[in-house]
Scaffold this motif. Sequence first.
Motif, short mmCIF file in Angstrom:
data_model
loop_
_atom_site.label_atom_id
_atom_site.label_comp_id
_atom_site.label_asym_id
_atom_site.label_seq_id
_atom_site.Cartn_x
_atom_site.Cartn_y
_atom_site.Cartn_z
N ASN A 182 0.79 -1.24 0.00
CA ASN A 182 0.00 0.00 0.00
C ASN A 182 0.82 1.28 0.00
OD1 ASN A 182 -2.33 -1.58 0.06
ND2 ASN A 182 -2.38 -1.60 2.31
N THR A 183 1.87 1.35 0.82
CA THR A 183 2.60 2.62 0.96
C THR A 183 4.11 2.39 0.90
OG1 THR A 183 2.77 2.48 3.38
CG2 THR A 183 0.76 3.46 2.48
N GLY A 184 4.82 3.50 0.68
CA GLY A 184 6.27 3.45 0.69
C GLY A 184 6.81 3.11 2.07
N GLN A 185 6.12 3.57 3.11
CA GLN A 185 6.52 3.25 4.47
C GLN A 185 6.44 1.75 4.73
OE1 GLN A 185 7.77 5.35 6.86
NE2 GLN A 185 8.09 3.50 8.07
N ASP A 186 5.41 1.12 4.17
CA ASP A 186 5.27 -0.33 4.30
C ASP A 186 6.42 -1.05 3.60
OD1 ASP A 186 2.97 0.08 5.71
OD2 ASP A 186 1.60 -0.54 4.12
N LYS A 187 6.83 -0.52 2.43
CA LYS A 187 7.95 -1.13 1.70
C LYS A 187 9.23 -1.07 2.53
CE LYS A 187 6.16 0.01 -2.92
NZ LYS A 187 6.37 0.80 -4.15
N THR A 218 9.39 -0.91 5.81
CA THR A 218 9.24 -1.84 6.93
C THR A 218 9.49 -3.27 6.48
OG1 THR A 218 7.58 -0.39 7.95
CG2 THR A 218 7.66 -2.66 8.73
N PHE A 219 8.98 -3.64 5.30
CA PHE A 219 9.20 -4.99 4.77
C PHE A 219 10.70 -5.23 4.54
CE2 PHE A 219 4.75 -5.50 2.63
CZ PHE A 219 4.18 -5.41 3.89
N PHE A 220 11.38 -4.19 4.02
CA PHE A 220 12.81 -4.32 3.74
C PHE A 220 13.59 -4.52 5.05
CE2 PHE A 220 17.04 -2.37 3.24
CZ PHE A 220 17.53 -3.16 2.22
N GLY A 249 12.39 -5.53 7.90
CA GLY A 249 11.96 -6.81 8.45
C GLY A 249 12.71 -7.97 7.83
N ALA A 250 12.95 -7.88 6.51
CA ALA A 250 13.68 -8.93 5.81
C ALA A 250 15.13 -9.00 6.30
CB ALA A 250 13.66 -8.66 4.30
N LEU A 251 15.74 -7.84 6.56
CA LEU A 251 17.12 -7.83 7.06
C LEU A 251 17.21 -8.49 8.42
CD1 LEU A 251 18.42 -4.26 6.04
CD2 LEU A 251 18.63 -6.44 4.80
N PHE A 252 16.26 -8.17 9.29
CA PHE A 252 16.25 -8.79 10.63
C PHE A 252 15.94 -10.28 10.54
CE2 PHE A 252 15.92 -4.43 12.32
CZ PHE A 252 16.86 -4.52 13.34
N LEU A 253 15.06 -10.66 9.60
CA LEU A 253 14.77 -12.08 9.38
C LEU A 253 16.03 -12.81 8.93
CD1 LEU A 253 12.72 -14.43 9.18
CD2 LEU A 253 12.32 -13.73 6.80
N GLY A 254 16.77 -12.19 8.01
CA GLY A 254 18.01 -12.79 7.53
C GLY A 254 19.03 -12.94 8.64
N ALA A 255 19.18 -11.89 9.46
CA ALA A 255 20.11 -11.97 10.60
C ALA A 255 19.68 -13.06 11.57
CB ALA A 255 20.17 -10.62 11.30
N PHE A 277 6.20 -13.63 1.81
CA PHE A 277 6.72 -13.62 0.44
C PHE A 277 7.70 -12.48 0.23
CE2 PHE A 277 6.24 -11.52 -3.75
CZ PHE A 277 6.93 -12.46 -4.53
N TYR A 278 7.32 -11.26 0.63
CA TYR A 278 8.20 -10.12 0.40
C TYR A 278 9.48 -10.20 1.23
CZ TYR A 278 5.03 -7.67 -2.69
OH TYR A 278 4.27 -7.32 -3.78
N GLN A 279 9.37 -10.75 2.42
CA GLN A 279 10.57 -10.86 3.25
C GLN A 279 11.58 -11.83 2.64
OE1 GLN A 279 9.76 -10.82 7.75
NE2 GLN A 279 7.76 -11.21 6.84
N VAL A 280 11.12 -13.00 2.22
CA VAL A 280 12.08 -13.98 1.65
C VAL A 280 12.56 -13.52 0.27
CG1 VAL A 280 11.27 -15.96 2.97
CG2 VAL A 280 10.15 -15.42 0.82
N LEU A 281 11.72 -12.80 -0.49
CA LEU A 281 12.15 -12.28 -1.79
C LEU A 281 13.26 -11.25 -1.61
CD1 LEU A 281 11.77 -12.00 -4.87
CD2 LEU A 281 10.05 -10.23 -4.41
N ILE A 282 13.05 -10.31 -0.70
CA ILE A 282 14.06 -9.28 -0.42
C ILE A 282 15.34 -9.92 0.09
CG2 ILE A 282 14.64 -7.33 1.09
CD1 ILE A 282 11.61 -6.61 0.99
N LEU A 283 15.19 -10.91 0.97
CA LEU A 283 16.36 -11.58 1.54
C LEU A 283 17.15 -12.32 0.47
CD1 LEU A 283 17.87 -12.09 4.11
CD2 LEU A 283 16.32 -13.99 4.63
N ALA A 284 16.46 -12.94 -0.48
CA ALA A 284 17.13 -13.64 -1.58
C ALA A 284 17.94 -12.66 -2.43
CB ALA A 284 16.11 -14.38 -2.44
N ILE A 285 17.39 -11.46 -2.65
CA ILE A 285 18.09 -10.44 -3.43
C ILE A 285 19.31 -9.92 -2.67
CG2 ILE A 285 17.88 -8.14 -4.44
CD1 ILE A 285 14.89 -8.76 -4.91
#
Length: 289
Positions: free
Chosen positions: A62-67, A69-71, A73-79, A182-190
């Motif tokens: 929905n928003t850039g702020q959400d993007k 947060t997802f990014f 969140g993905a970094l913390f998930l990866g760590a 989905f977005y977290q693992v996609l970002i993490l893969a990139i």
Amino acid sequence: MKDAHLKHVLWLTLATICISTSGALGKYIDMPTPVIIWWRSAFAALFLFMYCKFKGVSLKVNTGQDKLTFFLGALFLGAHWITYFYALKLSSVAIGMLSLFTFPIITAILEPLFSKVKFDPIHIVLGVLVLVGIYFLAPDFDLESSQLKGVLFGLFSAICYAIRTLMLKQHVLVYNGSTLMFYQVLILAIVLLPALPILGTSEIKTQFPYVIVLALLTTAIGHTMFIHSLKYFQVSTASIISSTQPIFGIIIAFVFLNEIPTWNTFVGGSLIISTVVIESIRSKSKMKE
């Protein structure tokens, strides 16, 4: 109603068992940890994308702020995943999973920093109980000890997981759980893509079946089922059931890896899991008031 409730309990328990396979798989798969996490993320993203398209789940952000947060969140998930797998490889499945399972208390302590929830002094008591449990897991505080390193990596993993959960908590009501994952693992893969040419990924030829199980069973199916089950249970109830993860993980490691926990592990693990149960019951009681 009773049959429906029993069905939901069984599905939640099955989801917990699926997630519990991460311990034995993380210990067994013979590849550099960042490479394992890349394959896990890439395959999980593929599986979740197909699932969302099949089920008609919206992938719109929905928003850039959400993007942002997802990014993050993905970094913390990866760590969280990387340090958790290091904990498993340095120590044992039992110690790695039990160290990670300090995250519910860490989450409760950090929550006032992320929301308007007031700090509860009882969390200090539970935190001390967790520290005692950690002491039993690694009674020999020698920095050269791989067991102590495993505990420390597990604790850091728990902190990363707690922060990631708190960051995404408000988004659960807006986005489907599969979309968030989905977005977290996609970002993490990139993000982890540069690790492949540096660390090499030729071992995937022999490890492919286990990586597929990790990505599909543990990540895509297990986490999706668990998030879906929250529609039928209070988070506190789900937390109590999910606190059996280390128990299932230890059993799986015993059967497939022949790992036998020590008595110190049983004592420390009992203290850590008891704090999760106590906090979950307290949360449930407070919601009823």
